[in-house]
Design a protein around this motif. Sequence first.
Motif: not given
Length: 325
Positions: A54, A88-89, A91, A192, A240, A243, A270, A272-273
Amino acid sequence: MTARVGIPCSLLYFLYYPTWKTFFNELGAQVIPSGNTTREMLDLGVKEALADACVPIKLYFGHVQALIGRVDYLFIPRVVCLNKETTYCPKFLGLPDMIRHSFKKIPPLIDVRIDVREGCNALAKAYQQAGLVLGATRGAIALACRKAMAVERRFFSLLQEGWQPLEAMQILNTGIRPQKQKGRLVFAVLGYPYLVYDQYISVGLLGRLKKMGVEVITVENLPPRALYRQNDHLDKRLFWTLGDLVLRAAHYFFRHTRIDGIIHLTAFGCGPDSLVGKFLEMAAHEHQTVPFMSLSIDEHSGEAGIATRLEAFVDMVCRKKEVCL
């Protein structure tokens, strides 16, 4: 010789830079931030990062590139969990590894793992590991950690007073609070922090709204207790961290009659988005009295398109509220 620690001005920089800067400064290190995002940074990030990453991750790579050759260490923590409930994500978890294997010549990484689920002293242990890399004593590290946590509390207190992160950082540095300007409309901007507050990648979203006479409230301006009480109608929390906060803030704002409109800023690609956005659309459908708009950005987003959509949205809300800006 004073150690130079580089901190990329992206991702969690917007929430924890004052904490990290204080910690390393207290240990005698010089903290060097990568600076404001530029087109060159983004281009470098796009070149170095994976194609399917992303735009925030691509941008982070660009900020790292901007620090190479200028610092002795790069502080890239592996942030896993900070609230004992969500993570967290992925990544974020793999960020040090991605950076280490993408650049041939980089300074040593301070890549401590931060996961408060590992025990009540997990955060202190992570900072201890970071301090030991610089050769500091355990006593000095403990003192630096306490001072950093005190700065973090003041910083988040400023955010909850209504200041944006960059404004709060300036207040911490100067002690001067600029005068706030009230708008005739109040919009909530969800997203975010590394999207909302990066003036380049967000195409100056917050500044554009303020110029149009719109007062902005973001997720970070809400008290944690207010956020914690939201989403009581869902079966469980989102997995997440960021999120989950965005969704909780959305439900708070939809139920808050003082809000004139809500804008969700998201990054194309993204993961999670893709889930959070769907939940927000469902919430907007349930609260149709509150105007809602979603903006998706990537490395190709242009100012003209964003500006046109913002102006149209503000104009629509003005007509609905019968407000002349």
